[in-house]
Design a protein around this motif. Structure first.
Motif, PDB file in Angstrom:
ATOM      1  N   PHE A 170      -9.707  -3.776   3.355  1.00  0.00           N
ATOM      2  CA  PHE A 170      -9.782  -2.898   4.510  1.00  0.00           C
ATOM      3  C   PHE A 170     -11.182  -2.987   5.112  1.00  0.00           C
ATOM      4  O   PHE A 170     -12.179  -2.824   4.412  1.00  0.00           O
ATOM      5  CB  PHE A 170      -9.477  -1.449   4.111  1.00  0.00           C
ATOM      6  CG  PHE A 170      -8.008  -1.174   3.916  1.00  0.00           C
ATOM      7  CD1 PHE A 170      -7.169  -1.056   5.003  1.00  0.00           C
ATOM      8  CD2 PHE A 170      -7.482  -1.041   2.637  1.00  0.00           C
ATOM      9  CE1 PHE A 170      -5.819  -0.805   4.823  1.00  0.00           C
ATOM     10  CE2 PHE A 170      -6.136  -0.796   2.443  1.00  0.00           C
ATOM     11  CZ  PHE A 170      -5.303  -0.671   3.555  1.00  0.00           C
TER      12      PHE A 170
ATOM     13  N   CYS B 122     -13.667  -1.304   7.857  1.00  0.00           N
ATOM     14  CA  CYS B 122     -13.900  -0.145   8.716  1.00  0.00           C
ATOM     15  C   CYS B 122     -14.242  -0.639  10.121  1.00  0.00           C
ATOM     16  O   CYS B 122     -15.148  -1.459  10.293  1.00  0.00           O
ATOM     17  CB  CYS B 122     -15.032   0.698   8.144  1.00  0.00           C
ATOM     18  SG  CYS B 122     -15.469   2.118   9.170  1.00  0.00           S
TER      19      CYS B 122
ATOM     20  N   GLU C 198      -9.361   1.583  10.306  1.00  0.00           N
ATOM     21  CA  GLU C 198      -9.514   0.451   9.400  1.00  0.00           C
ATOM     22  C   GLU C 198      -8.598  -0.673   9.841  1.00  0.00           C
ATOM     23  O   GLU C 198      -7.540  -0.430  10.423  1.00  0.00           O
ATOM     24  CB  GLU C 198      -9.169   0.839   7.961  1.00  0.00           C
ATOM     25  CG  GLU C 198     -10.119   1.822   7.308  1.00  0.00           C
ATOM     26  CD  GLU C 198      -9.677   2.170   5.894  1.00  0.00           C
ATOM     27  OE1 GLU C 198     -10.559   2.266   5.020  1.00  0.00           O
ATOM     28  OE2 GLU C 198      -8.461   2.345   5.680  1.00  0.00           O
TER      29      GLU C 198
ATOM     30  N   ARG D  62      -7.173   2.824  15.446  1.00  0.00           N
ATOM     31  CA  ARG D  62      -7.283   2.538  14.028  1.00  0.00           C
ATOM     32  C   ARG D  62      -8.693   2.793  13.537  1.00  0.00           C
ATOM     33  O   ARG D  62      -9.668   2.543  14.240  1.00  0.00           O
ATOM     34  CB  ARG D  62      -6.910   1.080  13.778  1.00  0.00           C
ATOM     35  CG  ARG D  62      -5.474   0.732  14.150  1.00  0.00           C
ATOM     36  CD  ARG D  62      -4.555   0.966  13.003  1.00  0.00           C
ATOM     37  NE  ARG D  62      -4.834   0.026  11.934  1.00  0.00           N
ATOM     38  CZ  ARG D  62      -4.376  -1.216  11.912  1.00  0.00           C
ATOM     39  NH1 ARG D  62      -3.619  -1.667  12.877  1.00  0.00           N
ATOM     40  NH2 ARG D  62      -4.670  -2.013  10.894  1.00  0.00           N
TER      41      ARG D  62
ATOM     42  N   LEU E  38      -6.631  -4.088   8.186  1.00  0.00           N
ATOM     43  CA  LEU E  38      -6.284  -4.812   6.966  1.00  0.00           C
ATOM     44  C   LEU E  38      -6.414  -6.305   7.252  1.00  0.00           C
ATOM     45  O   LEU E  38      -5.682  -6.857   8.060  1.00  0.00           O
ATOM     46  CB  LEU E  38      -4.859  -4.475   6.526  1.00  0.00           C
ATOM     47  CG  LEU E  38      -4.365  -5.147   5.248  1.00  0.00           C
ATOM     48  CD1 LEU E  38      -5.230  -4.755   4.068  1.00  0.00           C
ATOM     49  CD2 LEU E  38      -2.911  -4.794   4.998  1.00  0.00           C
TER      50      LEU E  38
ATOM     51  N   TYR F  59       0.831  -1.198   0.000  1.00  0.00           N
ATOM     52  CA  TYR F  59       0.000   0.000   0.000  1.00  0.00           C
ATOM     53  C   TYR F  59       0.867   1.251   0.000  1.00  0.00           C
ATOM     54  O   TYR F  59       1.916   1.294   0.636  1.00  0.00           O
ATOM     55  CB  TYR F  59      -0.948  -0.009   1.202  1.00  0.00           C
ATOM     56  CG  TYR F  59      -1.848  -1.217   1.171  1.00  0.00           C
ATOM     57  CD1 TYR F  59      -3.012  -1.215   0.412  1.00  0.00           C
ATOM     58  CD2 TYR F  59      -1.488  -2.375   1.845  1.00  0.00           C
ATOM     59  CE1 TYR F  59      -3.817  -2.338   0.346  1.00  0.00           C
ATOM     60  CE2 TYR F  59      -2.292  -3.501   1.781  1.00  0.00           C
ATOM     61  CZ  TYR F  59      -3.451  -3.480   1.037  1.00  0.00           C
ATOM     62  OH  TYR F  59      -4.239  -4.592   0.959  1.00  0.00           O
TER      63      TYR F  59
END
Length: 280
Positions: A179, A181, A167, A165, A169, A83
């Motif tokens: 990802f 939420c 999101e 956080r 992974l 990413y």
């Protein structure tokens, strides 16, 4: 020879990086690992010149590994990620580097040139500057100040001071990385080092400890209701007090979770601060 350790939780990613490094004559791979614990163990065992490590790993993250390796013999660190939104600009400006997957051979050769320069006799005196650059890069990628990072480094066993956080992974049922939420998470239950993350549409199994997950999630939203269960208080429909100071949460859709008496008072306080006296 420049000695290197490769760490990534995806075997194919390690294989791809290894095959490209084998095209560079003065690189010798002395160890390969699949998580943060492997990274620390291999670096202590082999004391490599450079560590190629994925930023996100099961257990300890790449950032937390850096903390565990802070010493006069810490290897140079090259982060590898799929990413582009994790501090690329910060690492591009330093002797340390940040590579995108799949790693391009030409780009990798430029990274090795930087490694050679950093290991040369003329730049050995700059090791303290490398640490300062690393702190700066970590600060830019994590949103923390240099003083916060330095305080973290000085505490031998302190967890990395991340912000909550938004999101996660994770891998879906098709083994694709996606990802998720965190606001969509209804509740989480643990089974050893694996978590079952429940949403209203799908469930996911993730290799992470509950302790680590609690550190990454906002403790004003996610409450511990059992030694192996977390709940997102925003999904609580009702709260029923049972005997022995235990309680029952209704999340709707026939989902009911029992609250251990050890966590009941803390949960009540959190619910009251989030939704007032609606349920209490």
């Amino acid at each position: 020879m420049i000695t290197a350790v490769l760490v990534d939780d995806e075997p194919l990613a390690i294989e791809g990086l290894r095959l490209r490094l084998e095209n560079i004559s003065d690189i010798q791979i002395v160890g390969e690992g699949f998580d943060g614990d492997d990274a620390i163990r291999l670096c202590h065992e082999h004391q490599p010149d450079v560590l190629f490590i994925d930023l996100r790993l099961p257990g300890l993250s790449g950032l937390e590994v850096v903390q565990g390796l802070q010493s006069d013999t810490m290897p140079l660190v090259v982060f590898v990620s799929a990413y582009s939104d994790y501090a690329i600009e910060a690492f591009e400006l330093n002797a340390l580097d940040y590579l995108m997957k799949p790693v391009n051979l030409g780009r990798l050769k430029k990274t090795v040139d930087r490694i050679r320069d950093s290991l040369s006799e003329s730049t050995r005196s700059q090791k303290s500057e490398e640490k300062a650059k690393l702190l700066k890069a970590l600060g830019e990628s994590s949103g923390l100040s240099i003083s916060q990072l330095q305080e973290w480094l000085d505490k031998e066993s302190a967890p990395f001071p991340t912000k909550p956080r938004h999101e996660l992974l994770i891998k879906n049922h098709d083994n694709e990385q996606v990802f998720l939420c965190v606001d969509d998470i209804m509740w989480v239950d643990a089974a050893g080092d694996y978590m079952c993350i429940h949403t209203d549409k799908e469930n996911y199994v993730v290799r992470i400890t509950l302790k680590r997950l609690c550190e990454e999630l906002d403790n004003k939203t996610f409450a511990r209701i059992h030694k192996s269960t977390l709940v997102n208080v925003n999904f609580v429909k009702s709260f029923t007090t049972l005997k022995n100071n235990e309680s029952m949460l209704d999340l709707g859709g026939d989902i009911r979770l029992k609250v251990s008496r050890n966590y009941s008072d803390t949960l009540k306080s959190l619910l009251k601060s989030r939704v007032g006296d609606t349920f209490l």
